[in-house]
Design a protein around this motif. Structure first.
Motif, PDB file in Angstrom:
ATOM      1  N   GLN A   1     -13.444 -33.665  13.304  1.00  0.00           N
ATOM      2  CA  GLN A   1     -14.249 -34.235  12.104  1.00  0.00           C
ATOM      3  C   GLN A   1     -13.116 -34.509  11.076  1.00  0.00           C
ATOM      4  O   GLN A   1     -13.528 -35.628  10.255  1.00  0.00           O
ATOM      5  N   LEU A   2     -12.276 -33.614  10.756  1.00  0.00           N
ATOM      6  CA  LEU A   2     -11.326 -34.026   9.625  1.00  0.00           C
ATOM      7  C   LEU A   2     -10.455 -35.028   9.755  1.00  0.00           C
ATOM      8  O   LEU A   2     -10.191 -35.891   8.874  1.00  0.00           O
TER       9      LEU A   2
ATOM     10  N   PHE B   1     -14.563 -41.144   1.976  1.00  0.00           N
ATOM     11  CA  PHE B   1     -14.781 -40.255   1.391  1.00  0.00           C
ATOM     12  C   PHE B   1     -14.856 -38.833   1.936  1.00  0.00           C
ATOM     13  O   PHE B   1     -14.411 -37.798   1.414  1.00  0.00           O
ATOM     14  N   THR B   2     -15.556 -38.750   3.005  1.00  0.00           N
ATOM     15  CA  THR B   2     -15.848 -37.594   3.618  1.00  0.00           C
ATOM     16  C   THR B   2     -14.300 -36.838   3.909  1.00  0.00           C
ATOM     17  O   THR B   2     -14.099 -35.842   3.741  1.00  0.00           O
TER      18      THR B   2
ATOM     19  N   PHE C   1     -11.207 -29.908  -0.190  1.00  0.00           N
ATOM     20  CA  PHE C   1     -11.941 -28.604  -0.210  1.00  0.00           C
ATOM     21  C   PHE C   1     -10.858 -27.455   0.690  1.00  0.00           C
ATOM     22  O   PHE C   1     -10.745 -26.530  -0.035  1.00  0.00           O
ATOM     23  N   ILE C   2     -10.202 -28.182   1.402  1.00  0.00           N
ATOM     24  CA  ILE C   2      -9.193 -27.304   2.301  1.00  0.00           C
ATOM     25  C   ILE C   2      -8.144 -26.722   1.403  1.00  0.00           C
ATOM     26  O   ILE C   2      -7.775 -25.445   1.210  1.00  0.00           O
ATOM     27  N   ARG C   3      -7.510 -27.845   0.645  1.00  0.00           N
ATOM     28  CA  ARG C   3      -6.623 -27.385  -0.313  1.00  0.00           C
ATOM     29  C   ARG C   3      -6.879 -26.384  -1.411  1.00  0.00           C
ATOM     30  O   ARG C   3      -6.213 -25.465  -1.720  1.00  0.00           O
ATOM     31  N   GLU C   4      -8.289 -26.683  -1.917  1.00  0.00           N
ATOM     32  CA  GLU C   4      -8.816 -25.696  -2.788  1.00  0.00           C
ATOM     33  C   GLU C   4      -9.017 -24.201  -2.569  1.00  0.00           C
ATOM     34  O   GLU C   4      -8.555 -23.314  -2.914  1.00  0.00           O
ATOM     35  N   GLN C   5      -9.258 -24.222  -1.116  1.00  0.00           N
ATOM     36  CA  GLN C   5      -9.602 -22.899  -0.680  1.00  0.00           C
ATOM     37  C   GLN C   5      -8.437 -22.004  -0.445  1.00  0.00           C
ATOM     38  O   GLN C   5      -8.298 -21.120  -0.896  1.00  0.00           O
TER      39      GLN C   5
ATOM     40  N   GLU D   1     -11.091 -37.207  -7.861  1.00  0.00           N
ATOM     41  CA  GLU D   1     -12.349 -36.383  -7.541  1.00  0.00           C
ATOM     42  C   GLU D   1     -13.469 -37.348  -6.933  1.00  0.00           C
ATOM     43  O   GLU D   1     -13.462 -38.691  -7.490  1.00  0.00           O
ATOM     44  N   ILE D   2     -14.041 -37.035  -6.030  1.00  0.00           N
ATOM     45  CA  ILE D   2     -15.200 -37.950  -5.422  1.00  0.00           C
ATOM     46  C   ILE D   2     -16.539 -37.292  -5.944  1.00  0.00           C
ATOM     47  O   ILE D   2     -16.965 -36.187  -6.181  1.00  0.00           O
ATOM     48  N   THR D   3     -17.127 -38.329  -6.873  1.00  0.00           N
ATOM     49  CA  THR D   3     -18.393 -37.907  -7.522  1.00  0.00           C
ATOM     50  C   THR D   3     -19.406 -38.902  -7.119  1.00  0.00           C
ATOM     51  O   THR D   3     -19.063 -39.692  -6.755  1.00  0.00           O
ATOM     52  N   SER D   4     -20.567 -38.356  -7.482  1.00  0.00           N
ATOM     53  CA  SER D   4     -21.732 -39.359  -7.222  1.00  0.00           C
ATOM     54  C   SER D   4     -21.783 -40.726  -8.201  1.00  0.00           C
ATOM     55  O   SER D   4     -22.521 -41.491  -7.738  1.00  0.00           O
TER      56      SER D   4
END
Length: 373
Positions: free
Chosen positions: A184-185, A217-218, A225-229, A255-258
């Motif tokens: 999925q990545l 975007f996904t 997310f992976i980098r931040e973790q 950053e991906i924002t609404s």
């Protein structure tokens, strides 16, 4: 040496041995038997390690001249069966024979290997019938130490089949989930992307140009997310130059924002416009932060991605540019420097062939920061 150290030493010798290995027998002698010995079993003790195991067994579904290459026994009962192929053979064949011998002997652990890849099977789905998929695959040319830790249950000194089967059950499903996440990545499915779309854009239609746009975007969100973790874990452990990497790794532009998502409607032909920060740009940014950690606190180094370049700033101030990356052309990567006296806006572009070339300009980058104070 313990089991892990022995396997690492064996793996280190493999590349120099391959040119001399021509047959399956040579593969067994040079690669597989040393691995069995690393597990703690004596290959010279025929009561413990039996080559050509099953000579006296009449196994349905297996020709009488076909035997399992090794049986590891305890009190005459096989605990582990090992089927070998030549190192340059694919492991498509061999499972069937392993399966039938495991059924005939009530053995619950089977190994299929060519000396480079080791596939470990267990009877997790049905008693005394090895699963079609391995619960663990070990690549000797790309060792992952956590997998070696899992195999300690199979070493002679710590042999514990129930414990191994418990670990195998977890490895089977965790491994399967990791494969799904990796897939999925790299290429998220519509169903996966739609899940996030519905969470963020309730009431909107997941169709038209929005589908590929949201897929992008996904992918970006998952990588971020992976980098931040990873950064969070390493920062907490205090390893190396983590603090130079972990602080605000992405600029606001990435950053991906609404707000960014809702900037477009669902109609075809109206793409969602955004600046895409590449992995290469981020890696270059991390390199610069690592270089500058001796002259500036990491939280003073910011990134700002625009259409034509990726900029690095001191104190998030446009008047304090440190450098810029012009990576839009893969064949003509350039690093812009600002260490010359005079106008801070005056940049000097130098060509770099690879990201490590940035280290050549470490002194000039530090000089730029020193000028700003």
């Amino acid at each position: 040496m313990d089991f892990i150290d022995q396997v690492k030493a064996l793996a280190a010798r493999i590349p120099g041995q391959l040119e001399h290995i021509k047959t399956e027998a040579a593969t067994r002698n040079a690669l597989v038997e040393p691995f069995i010995r690393a597990l703690g079993y004596d290959t010279s003790d025929l009561a413990e390690v039996v080559p050509e195991f099953g000579a006296d067994l009449d196994v349905p579904g297996v020709p009488k001249n076909k035997k399992i290459d090794y049986g590891i026994l305890k009190d005459g009962k096989p605990l582990i069966l090992i089927e070998c192929k030549c190192y340059n053979d694919k492991l498509n064949d061999g499972y069937k024979q392993l399966f039938y011998y495991a059924v005939a002997t009530d053995c619950r652990i089977g190994v299929l290997t060519n000396g480079l890849i080791y596939r470990f099977y267990a009877d997790l789905d049905k008693p005394n019938k090895l699963d079609e998929s391995p619960f663990l695959e070990l690549d000797m040319l790309n060792l992952k130490e956590p997998l070696l830790d899992e195999l300690k249950c199979l070493t002679k000194s710590a042999l514990n089949i129930p414990e191994m089967l418990t670990a195998a059950n977890e490895l089977k499903y965790v491994g399967g989930m990791l494969q799904i996440l990796t897939s999925q990545l790299n290429e998220p499915s519509d169903e996966f992307v739609k899940f996030f779309f519905q969470q963020l854009c309730s009431g909107r239609v997941f169709a038209g140009s929005v589908k590929p746009q949201f897929a992008g975007f996904t992918k970006r969100a998952m990588k971020q997310f992976i980098r931040e973790q990873i950064n969070s874990i390493l920062d907490a452990s205090g390893i190396g130059s983590t603090s130079a990497i972990a602080s605000k790794p992405l600029s606001e532009a990435t950053e991906i924002t609404s707000k960014e998502v809702n900037a477009s409607d669902d109609s075809p032909g109206k793409p969602i416009t955004s600046i895409v920060t590449t992995e290469e740009e981020l890696e270059a940014f991390y390199i610069v932060k690592a270089i500058l950690r001796d002259v500036a606190e990491p939280n003073r180094i910011f990134s700002r991605d625009v259409t034509t370049y990726f900029g690095v700033l001191l104190d998030n101030n446009n008047r304090k540019p440190i450098c810029r990356f012009y990576f839009n052309s893969p064949q003509n990567k350039r690093l812009a420097l600002f260490d010359k006296a005079g106008d801070d806006k005056q940049e000097e572009k130098v060509v770099i062939e690879q990201l490590d070339d940035i280290y050549k300009y470490a002194d000039r980058l530090k000089k730029t920061v020193a000028r700003y104070g």
